[in-house]
Enzyme design. Sequence first.
Site, mmCIF file in Angstrom:
data_model
loop_
_atom_site.group_PDB
_atom_site.id
_atom_site.type_symbol
_atom_site.label_atom_id
_atom_site.label_comp_id
_atom_site.label_asym_id
_atom_site.label_seq_id
_atom_site.Cartn_x
_atom_site.Cartn_y
_atom_site.Cartn_z
ATOM 1 N N TYR A 125 0.835 -1.198 0.000
ATOM 2 C CA TYR A 125 0.000 0.000 0.000
ATOM 3 C C TYR A 125 0.868 1.246 0.000
ATOM 4 O O TYR A 125 2.087 1.180 0.193
ATOM 5 C CB TYR A 125 -0.977 -0.006 1.183
ATOM 6 C CG TYR A 125 -0.378 0.323 2.530
ATOM 7 C CD1 TYR A 125 0.521 -0.522 3.153
ATOM 8 C CD2 TYR A 125 -0.728 1.513 3.186
ATOM 9 C CE1 TYR A 125 1.062 -0.213 4.386
ATOM 10 C CE2 TYR A 125 -0.195 1.826 4.425
ATOM 11 C CZ TYR A 125 0.697 0.959 5.022
ATOM 12 O OH TYR A 125 1.237 1.274 6.248
ATOM 13 N N LEU B 126 11.248 1.178 7.005
ATOM 14 C CA LEU B 126 10.618 1.676 5.785
ATOM 15 C C LEU B 126 11.273 3.023 5.475
ATOM 16 O O LEU B 126 11.333 3.901 6.346
ATOM 17 C CB LEU B 126 9.113 1.871 5.996
ATOM 18 C CG LEU B 126 8.390 2.312 4.736
ATOM 19 C CD1 LEU B 126 8.247 1.148 3.758
ATOM 20 C CD2 LEU B 126 7.016 2.872 5.063
ATOM 21 N N GLU C 110 12.259 2.507 14.052
ATOM 22 C CA GLU C 110 11.344 3.569 13.608
ATOM 23 C C GLU C 110 10.066 3.473 14.420
ATOM 24 O O GLU C 110 9.892 2.544 15.214
ATOM 25 C CB GLU C 110 11.046 3.416 12.114
ATOM 26 C CG GLU C 110 10.414 2.075 11.779
ATOM 27 C CD GLU C 110 10.242 1.819 10.292
ATOM 28 O OE1 GLU C 110 10.132 2.783 9.528
ATOM 29 O OE2 GLU C 110 10.185 0.637 9.906
ATOM 30 N N LYS D 260 6.545 -1.762 1.823
ATOM 31 C CA LYS D 260 5.356 -1.217 2.490
ATOM 32 C C LYS D 260 4.217 -2.226 2.351
ATOM 33 O O LYS D 260 3.299 -2.059 1.541
ATOM 34 C CB LYS D 260 4.999 0.167 1.931
ATOM 35 C CG LYS D 260 4.081 0.945 2.873
ATOM 36 C CD LYS D 260 4.072 2.408 2.520
ATOM 37 C CE LYS D 260 3.004 3.191 3.246
ATOM 38 N NZ LYS D 260 3.137 3.247 4.691
HETATM 39 N N1 PMP Z 1 7.804 3.845 8.880
HETATM 40 C C1 PMP Z 1 6.656 3.149 8.900
HETATM 41 C C2 PMP Z 1 6.669 1.794 9.519
HETATM 42 C C3 PMP Z 1 5.476 3.696 8.345
HETATM 43 O O1 PMP Z 1 4.342 2.988 8.346
HETATM 44 C C4 PMP Z 1 5.522 4.999 7.800
HETATM 45 C C5 PMP Z 1 4.278 5.626 7.249
HETATM 46 N N2 PMP Z 1 3.999 5.202 5.962
HETATM 47 C C6 PMP Z 1 6.749 5.677 7.787
HETATM 48 C C7 PMP Z 1 7.863 5.069 8.341
HETATM 49 C C8 PMP Z 1 6.857 7.046 7.184
HETATM 50 O O2 PMP Z 1 6.844 6.951 5.789
HETATM 51 P P1 PMP Z 1 6.278 8.150 4.882
HETATM 52 O O3 PMP Z 1 7.063 9.363 5.252
HETATM 53 O O4 PMP Z 1 6.537 7.708 3.508
HETATM 54 O O5 PMP Z 1 4.840 8.275 5.218
#
Ligand code: PMP
Length: 294
Positions: free
Chosen positions: A33, A205, A180, A147
């Site tokens: 996603y 991620l 994270e 993701k």
């Molecule tokens: N880490 C994780 C595990 C996440 O789910 C997200 C949110 N999508 C992020 C980091 C931040 O990614 P982004 O800045 O692309 O939203």
Amino acid sequence: MPRTAYVNGRYVAHGDAHVHIEDRGFQFADGVYEVVSVVDGVFADEDGHLARLSRSLNELDLPWPMHPMSLRFVMREVARRNRVRNGLVYVQITRGAAPRDFRFPVDPVPTLVVTCRSTKFSAPQQLEKGVSVITIPDIRWARRDIKSVALLPQVLGKQRAAEAGAFEAWQVDPDGTVTEGCSSNAWIVTQEGVLITRAASNRILNGITRLSLLAEAAAAGIPFEERAFTVEEAYAAREALISSASTFCVPVTRIDGKPVGDGVPGPLGRRLRQAYLAHVGVPDPVTGPVVTKL
Ligand code: PMP
């Protein structure tokens, strides 16, 4: 106003939208996603999100359900039909419906769902006072760079955070380093003023907001390091932050109940948030345009 979703080629009433019971997303979490924020009508960092979607699909051998340009159109159409000017667009792609079998179906027909809802991104108080995080063991798989829709560890982590009265849970690897947040990347600012966030690898991620913030930090000459940091280092930090598409960049002022620095949002976090919104080209939807005092 009734909400509309896009499901496999059709715009349908949100309440009637459905996928098959043998969809592999439902059976095996066999899907990926993306989440893109719409800020004042602008699709923030859309190219980056679509590039990451392409990578996630590729890593799992999932086919694109439609041409990326068509997907951009569908995302806009879903936002338009839902009259969203400030909100979040969700794109979910699975390996489609097939008789239950772990192995890939021979000719998968991917499922594509696009939804959109309005959001206020953050409460003003979260920017004024900062948010709190707790730390929890990282119990996820070894391909966190994808993701994937398999989000059970994050569901459990966010629930623990909510029960502890915290906004987010920072996941910690067995070696004591923060990976994270459950839905955000984690950052600290050392006492020397160096911005630190973990380097991209299969352990995290690679946030699209993270990448933009790093580019902004580099452009502004802010010293930064991409490296792992420990929970102890985070406790001793001057500032801490989280970043994501749905929050942009929000100050963290408590970690496991301990104040970060003097317990109030710091200047670097504020600067990075402003830089991010300037990069998107919109005023801050939470605070409005920043008025610089002369
Ligand atoms: N880490 C994780 C595990 C996440 O789910 C997200 C949110 N999508 C992020 C980091 C931040 O990614 P982004 O800045 O692309 O939203």
